[in-house]
Write an enzyme that holds these catalytic residues in place. Structure first.
Site, PDB file in Angstrom:
ATOM      1  N   SER A  34      -3.686  -3.351  -0.566  1.00  0.00           N
ATOM      2  CA  SER A  34      -2.592  -4.125   0.015  1.00  0.00           C
ATOM      3  C   SER A  34      -3.100  -5.481   0.492  1.00  0.00           C
ATOM      4  O   SER A  34      -4.194  -5.577   1.057  1.00  0.00           O
ATOM      5  CB  SER A  34      -2.003  -3.340   1.191  1.00  0.00           C
ATOM      6  N   ALA A  35      -2.297  -6.533   0.274  1.00  0.00           N
ATOM      7  CA  ALA A  35      -2.755  -7.892   0.587  1.00  0.00           C
ATOM      8  C   ALA A  35      -2.855  -8.176   2.085  1.00  0.00           C
ATOM      9  O   ALA A  35      -3.759  -8.889   2.530  1.00  0.00           O
ATOM     10  CB  ALA A  35      -1.806  -8.914  -0.057  1.00  0.00           C
ATOM     11  N   GLN A  74      -7.677   0.081   3.594  1.00  0.00           N
ATOM     12  CA  GLN A  74      -8.547  -0.447   4.662  1.00  0.00           C
ATOM     13  C   GLN A  74      -9.899  -0.912   4.122  1.00  0.00           C
ATOM     14  O   GLN A  74     -10.598  -1.674   4.782  1.00  0.00           O
ATOM     15  CB  GLN A  74      -8.804   0.623   5.728  1.00  0.00           C
ATOM     16  N   THR A 106      11.149  -8.040 -10.843  1.00  0.00           N
ATOM     17  CA  THR A 106      10.648  -9.391 -11.047  1.00  0.00           C
ATOM     18  C   THR A 106       9.392  -9.607 -10.217  1.00  0.00           C
ATOM     19  O   THR A 106       9.345  -9.222  -9.040  1.00  0.00           O
ATOM     20  CB  THR A 106      11.730 -10.411 -10.636  1.00  0.00           C
ATOM     21  N   GLY A 143       0.814  -1.219   0.000  1.00  0.00           N
ATOM     22  CA  GLY A 143       0.000   0.000   0.000  1.00  0.00           C
ATOM     23  C   GLY A 143       0.845   1.266   0.000  1.00  0.00           C
ATOM     24  O   GLY A 143       0.518   2.241  -0.686  1.00  0.00           O
ATOM     25  N   CYS A 156       1.762   3.126  12.860  1.00  0.00           N
ATOM     26  CA  CYS A 156       2.932   3.940  12.564  1.00  0.00           C
ATOM     27  C   CYS A 156       3.204   4.962  13.639  1.00  0.00           C
ATOM     28  O   CYS A 156       4.317   5.433  13.781  1.00  0.00           O
ATOM     29  CB  CYS A 156       2.724   4.652  11.233  1.00  0.00           C
TER      30      CYS A 156
END
Ligand SMILES: *Cc1c(COP(=O)(O)O)cnc(C)c1O
Length: 394
Positions: free
Chosen positions: A200-201, A180, A238, A72, A326
């Site tokens: 984001s996973a 989120q 990659t 993310g 964070c």
């Protein structure tokens, strides 16, 4: 309870066993580089494209609009920095909000130092961005509007469709940090007029270190990571095949039963909120009561320090957060809580509990009992609270 109670799903989630199972063959068996020509690598390339299709379907996009990134934060950096660069950095203006994730806020500050102008919109007391404020902030040189889909601290879901309409009417790129929201609530890039979307996973039971940026077809935006020709020459490096496969599997699972999952989490979340607000005096809920992420509950308790509360909850096997992962460890109160108008001393007593579909009522009951005990204990040691009670008695 000897079991760990994990209530920090907004920080990260468990990789589901089904997700790990899907990933494993791509480490030891089908380890070929998806960009290679030979048949052996074809299996990896096919898996990458299947994941791309599953992710695109989740937001009403087409597979060629999904660009894999390292998560993310990279997607947010890419959206802001490349949009401004493409526009022409001199004099570019960005509209964003005071409650964005630091991946957006710090990118915006970085661009400001390099000559961009940024408007940081205020939000209301529940954390809503007002679409009319977005409209009023537009200038002739506005290159990008970036408003998050849902806030990672207080869970407020933003009026994306209205903001997207304003962006479209004015021919301005619209980015949303949906990290989120993706896989938790419905999102549609066409209905909401979104040009760029970050996901984001690891916030949806996938692995860490893999995300994507959705880029609407025809959008003029350059590369952020330069190198090889991967991702239609827009994002070098990659492919993280196993990560991508895991992200695809996690998204498939999330979208498959999103409605039931959402309902289940919402019910338990509301039970938690009701109990805390009725059983713990001088507590408040942050964020909107209903327009919030299904698994998010965020409180402030007056007269206590959030950090102390977290440490004591941890001693009871409960993983929670004061807000953003964070800012944990930092002494400044959360920028989100200040933006919704809370005084510093109130913002300091914050607690975020984020549920998953696997959270049980027993876990919530135990957690509420512990919060009650700990808050009372901390207040009994607080001179502020003592003063307050004395004044009440007068
Ligand atoms: C977690 C999060 C990010 C960062 O995503 P990573 O994959 O951890 O880099 C960005 N924005 C929001 C709203 C988040 O919750």
């Amino acid at each position: 309870m000897d079991k760990l109670i994990y209530l920090d799903n907004a920080a990260t989630t468990q990789v589901y066993p089904e997700v790990l199972d899907a990933m494993l063959p791509y480490f030891t068996q089908y380890y070929g580089n998806p960009s290679a020509i030979y048949t052996f690598a074809g299996k990896a390339a096919k898996a990458v494209n299947e994941a791309r299709a599953a992710l695109a379907a989740g937001i009403g996009a087409v597979p060629e609009e999904i660009y894999f990134t390292g998560g993310g934060s990279e997607s947010d950096n890419w959206a802001l920095k490349a949009a401004v660069e493409t526009f022409g950095r001199e004099g570019a203006h960005i509209i964003t909000t005071k409650i964005e994730h630091h991946a957006v806020l710090h990118s915006a500050q970085y661009l400001e130092k390099r000559g961009c102008k940024v408007t940081y919109l205020d939000v209301d007391e529940n954390g809503f961005v007002r679409p009319e404020d977005v409209k009023a902030a537009i200038r002739a040189n506005t290159a990008l509007i970036s408003v998050m889909a849902a806030n990672n601290e207080i869970g407020t879901i933003e009026p994306l469709r209205e903001i997207g309409e304003i962006a479209k009417e004015n021919g301005i790129l619209f980015h949303t940090d949906a990290v989120q929201a993706f896989g938790h609530i419905p999102l549609d890039v066409n209905a909401m007029h979104i040009d760029l979307l970050s996901a984001s996973a690891h916030k949806i039971n996938g692995p860490k270190g893999i995300g994507f940026l959705y880029i609407r077809k025809g959008t003029k935006i350059g590369s952020f990571i330069h190198g090889g020709a991967q991702e239609r020459q827009r994002r070098a490096g990659t492919h993280n095949t196993a990560g991508i496969v895991g992200f695809g599997k996690a998204a498939e699972m999330a979208f498959h039963d999103m409605a039931e999952r959402k309902e289940k989490e919402t019910e338990l979340r509301d039970y938690l909120i009701d109990r805390v607000l009725t059983e713990i005096p001088y507590s408040r809920l942050n964020g909107d009561r209903t327009q919030r992420l299904p698994g998010n509950a965020h409180f402030c308790f007056r007269f206590i320090e959030g950090e102390s509360l977290l440490i004591l909850l941890d001693q009871n096997g409960i993983c929670a957060s004061s807000g953003s992962a964070c800012t944990s460890g930092a002494l400044d109160p959360s920028h989100v809580l200040l933006a919704i108008g809370l005084a510093h001393e109130i913002a300091h007593g914050s607690l975020r509990l984020t549920l998953s579909e696997k959270t049980t009522k027993e876990e919530i009951d135990y957690t509420v009992e512990k919060i009650k005990e700990i808050v009372e204990r901390l207040r009994n040691m607080s001179p502020l609270y003592e003063d307050f009670i004395k004044k009440q008695a007068l």
